[in-house]
Design an enzyme around this catalytic site. Structure first.
Site, short mmCIF file in Angstrom:
data_model
loop_
_atom_site.label_atom_id
_atom_site.label_comp_id
_atom_site.label_asym_id
_atom_site.label_seq_id
_atom_site.Cartn_x
_atom_site.Cartn_y
_atom_site.Cartn_z
N HIS A 104 0.86 -1.18 0.00
CA HIS A 104 0.00 0.00 0.00
C HIS A 104 0.89 1.23 0.00
O HIS A 104 1.81 1.32 0.82
CB HIS A 104 -0.88 -0.03 1.25
CG HIS A 104 -2.03 0.92 1.20
ND1 HIS A 104 -1.86 2.27 1.23
CD2 HIS A 104 -3.36 0.70 1.09
CE1 HIS A 104 -3.05 2.86 1.16
NE2 HIS A 104 -3.97 1.92 1.07
N ARG A 152 -6.28 10.25 0.19
CA ARG A 152 -5.80 10.75 -1.11
C ARG A 152 -6.97 11.05 -2.02
O ARG A 152 -6.94 11.98 -2.81
CB ARG A 152 -4.86 9.71 -1.74
CG ARG A 152 -3.49 9.68 -1.08
CD ARG A 152 -2.57 8.67 -1.72
NE ARG A 152 -2.73 7.35 -1.13
CZ ARG A 152 -3.06 6.25 -1.78
NH1 ARG A 152 -3.25 6.29 -3.09
NH2 ARG A 152 -3.16 5.10 -1.17
#
Ligand SMILES: Cc1cc2nc3c(=O)[nH]c(=O)nc-3n(C[C@H](O)[C@H](O)[C@H](O)COP(=O)(O)OP(=O)(O)OC[C@H]3O[C@@H](n4cnc5c(N)ncnc54)[C@H](O)[C@@H]3O)c2cc1C
Length: 550
Positions: free
Chosen positions: A314, A334
């Site tokens: 990740h 994000r």
């Protein structure tokens, strides 16, 4: 973070310029080049194994190959005499195992659920960002399918993926009926977020603790069923009827400090992933029980494993403070505006690039000298979290991501005001046990679902598709068991004996599964006072180390 002042100044002075600019999204050629040069999967830390159903064909990460070639901790003269008889034995107390248990309830079957720690101690409970389901006005299961197939580099099993996408809306209904409180808009409709690789907003969430909320309702519901819970019971080995069919398991009861043999007409493996085997020394976001045990157990019975050369790193694991290293900073942050920025204050890639490409690009920035060094000698790049309030209004970060604030504020970092440092963390096992659309493995009597399986996500899982996976396929495994329940068989260790005969030729001295990460100091230890401990020399009582001294 005075030690990073120079770089922080650059980041802050570029923030307003970056506010309304989106960064470059690599095209497929560029993405491919990043992956090949920088992504850990592509760096050659893989090899073939010399034993079992995959011997001599596809490659595995070195650390996993070693476990697959390992020998069992079960003594050679162990005589498996069942102390428990059940219709269905579920192994694993995360989301997939719990969904299976709920589906089996009320069908007139006896069900036991054995799990290494307590019910709910799992990767499921740690999930943050959300669950995908094609319920939005511009969405459809077909669109969901297309997004996941592109994200998985086309390696997804299309039959599994079709079921996942088609069952999405119904799964959300099921979870909601169990009491799961997904975030809603003011008009009462479900709030949908985007995620890396989703072409429309499709991710439902409960702030940034979606897995905690899902596991809460699953766990509460399971406790109201007749399921016999065997908490702190570790599956050490599967047993068979002498004719290859799986007929139960040998568990280790951690409280009694002894083995216990279970005879079952069907076994559902739902043991989750393997982040804690820490490939290439990477930090991990995974819970302490994620040591790939199910892969090893199924492999010894004759199940083929697929796509295990592919793991998900990740992109946003915490890199500082040291105590949080490896912990997840959800992708949802994000998706609503936090940018990835290097030491020069440059927004070097679009943060919604596919996870594998973004992880590779972060590693590239660091390799090329544009990372930020922590006082502990680690390096990361900035995730510009204050950008979220700038884009979405003051207080947006705290409202939507209370878990993030809570974790960082205790170290004097307020992510609404200061960026945080991130580095890729070993997060998800993309491959696993091969299953068909009914969750049947290659071996009769053994079903599998959830992260322990492979094929569904191809070589790169999209955010939110795993929580959907465990809901859809946890239930599906149970339905298939109900329709195909075998008669009770005898209990032997014939499959293990066959595997051992081959294994001993490899000369490997590894004992596997691992059960707990090395750094935890946790082991399966037999209580010497127990009568049945007489032949066990390798194990004794469970003594966790002080967790703060890892
Ligand atoms: C930090 C984090 C955040 C995530 N965020 C998201 C997200 O936002 N959206 C999303 O879709 N996915 C997310 N994921 C992935 C997702 O949570 C998992 O892939 C999924 O929940 C796995 O469910 P599972 O039931 O297969 O395994 P788990 O939930 O891990 O459950 C496995 C169970 O098996 C038990 N077990 C293991 N070995 C044995 C053994 N030998 N004997 C007995 N029991 C055993 C374990 O203790 C555990 O209870 C995230 C994962 C992590 C780690």
């Amino acid at each position: 973070m005075q030690w990073a002042k120079e770089s922080l100044d650059k980041l802050e002075s570029s923030r307003l310029t970056r506010l309304n600019q989106s960064a470059h999204l690599p095209d497929s050629e560029e993405a491919d080049a990043i992956l090949r040069k920088y992504h850990p999967d592509y760096l050659g830390h893989i090899r073939q194994v010399n034993v079992g159903p995959n011997a001599g064909d596809q490659k595995f990460p070195l650390e996993l190959a070693q476990l697959l070639e390992g020998n069992s901790p079960i003594e050679k003269d162990y005589n498996p005499i069942p102390e428990i008889e059940t219709d269905v034995l579920i192994i694993g107390g995360g989301g997939a195992g719990a969904a299976a248990a709920l589906t089996l309830h009320g069908k007139g079957l006896s069900v036991h659920l054995a799990t290494k720690l307590r019910l709910g101690d799992s990767n499921t409970v740690m999930a943050e960002g959300g669950i995908q389901s094609a319920i939005g006005p511009d969405d459809s299961p077909r669109r969901h399918f297309a997004d996941a197939l592109v994200g998985g580099h086309g390696d997804n099993d299309p039959n599994l993926l079709r079921i996942l996408c088609e069952q999405g809306p119904e799964s959300i209904r099921w979870l909601s009926q169990l009491g799961c409180l997904f975030d809603q808009n003011e008009d009462g409709s479900f709030r949908l977020r985007g995620g890396g690789g989703t072409s429309v907003p499709r991710v439902l969430a409960c702030r940034d603790y979606t897995g905690l909320e899902i596991m809460r309702v699953l766990k509460d519901a399971v406790r109201l069923t007749d399921t016999q819970l065997l908490e702190e019971h570790v599956a050490m080995e599967l047993v068979d009827d002498g004719n290859s069919r799986v007929t139960g398991a040998i568990l280790f009861d951690r409280n009694a400090g002894k083995k216990i043999c279970v005879s079952a007409r069907a076994v559902i493996l739902a043991t989750g992933g393997s982040g804690q085997i820490r490939l290439q020394g990477f930090p991990t976001s995974n819970h302490i029980g994620a040591t790939g045990d199910g892969l090893v157990l199924a492999y010894r019975q004759g199940c083929r494993l697929i796509n295990l050369d592919s793991y998900q790193y990740h992109p946003s694991g915490a890199c500082y403070p040291e105590a949080l290293a490896g912990q997840l900073v959800t992708e949802a942050i994000r998706s609503i505006g936090a940018q990835v920025v290097n030491s020069e204050g440059v927004h070097f890639i679009n943060e919604m690039a596919y996870r594998d490409v973004l992880a590779g690009a972060i590693i590239r920035e660091i390799a090329d000298g544009r990372g930020i060094k922590t006082p502990h000698g680690k390096e990361g790049i900035w995730l510009d979290t204050p950008m979220i309030d700038l884009k979405n209004g003051e207080g947006a970060l705290a409202r939507q991501f209370p878990g993030l604030i809570h974790r960082f504020e205790r170290y004097g970092i307020d992510p609404a005001k200061q960026p945080i440092l991130i580095y890729p963390t070993l997060h998800y096992q993309n491959g696993g046990i091969r299953v068909d659309t009914e969750c049947r493995t290659d071996v009769d009597g053994l079903w599998a679902s959830g992260e322990v399986t492979g094929g569904l996500h191809g070589k790169n899982r999209l955010m939110g598709n795993s929580l959907l996976d465990i809901t859809v396929f946890g239930r599906r495994a149970a339905l298939s068991v109900i329709d195909n329940l075998p008669e009770r068989g005898t209990v032997t260790l014939t499959n293990l004996k066959k595997f051992r005969a081959e294994q001993e030729k490899t000369g490997s001295e590894t004992v596997s599964p691992k059960f707990f990460p090395d750094a935890s100091g946790m082991k399966l230890e037999v209580k010497k006072s127990e009568e049945n401990a007489k032949s066990d020399t390798k194990s004794a009582g469970f003594e966790p180390r002080n967790p703060f001294n890892f």
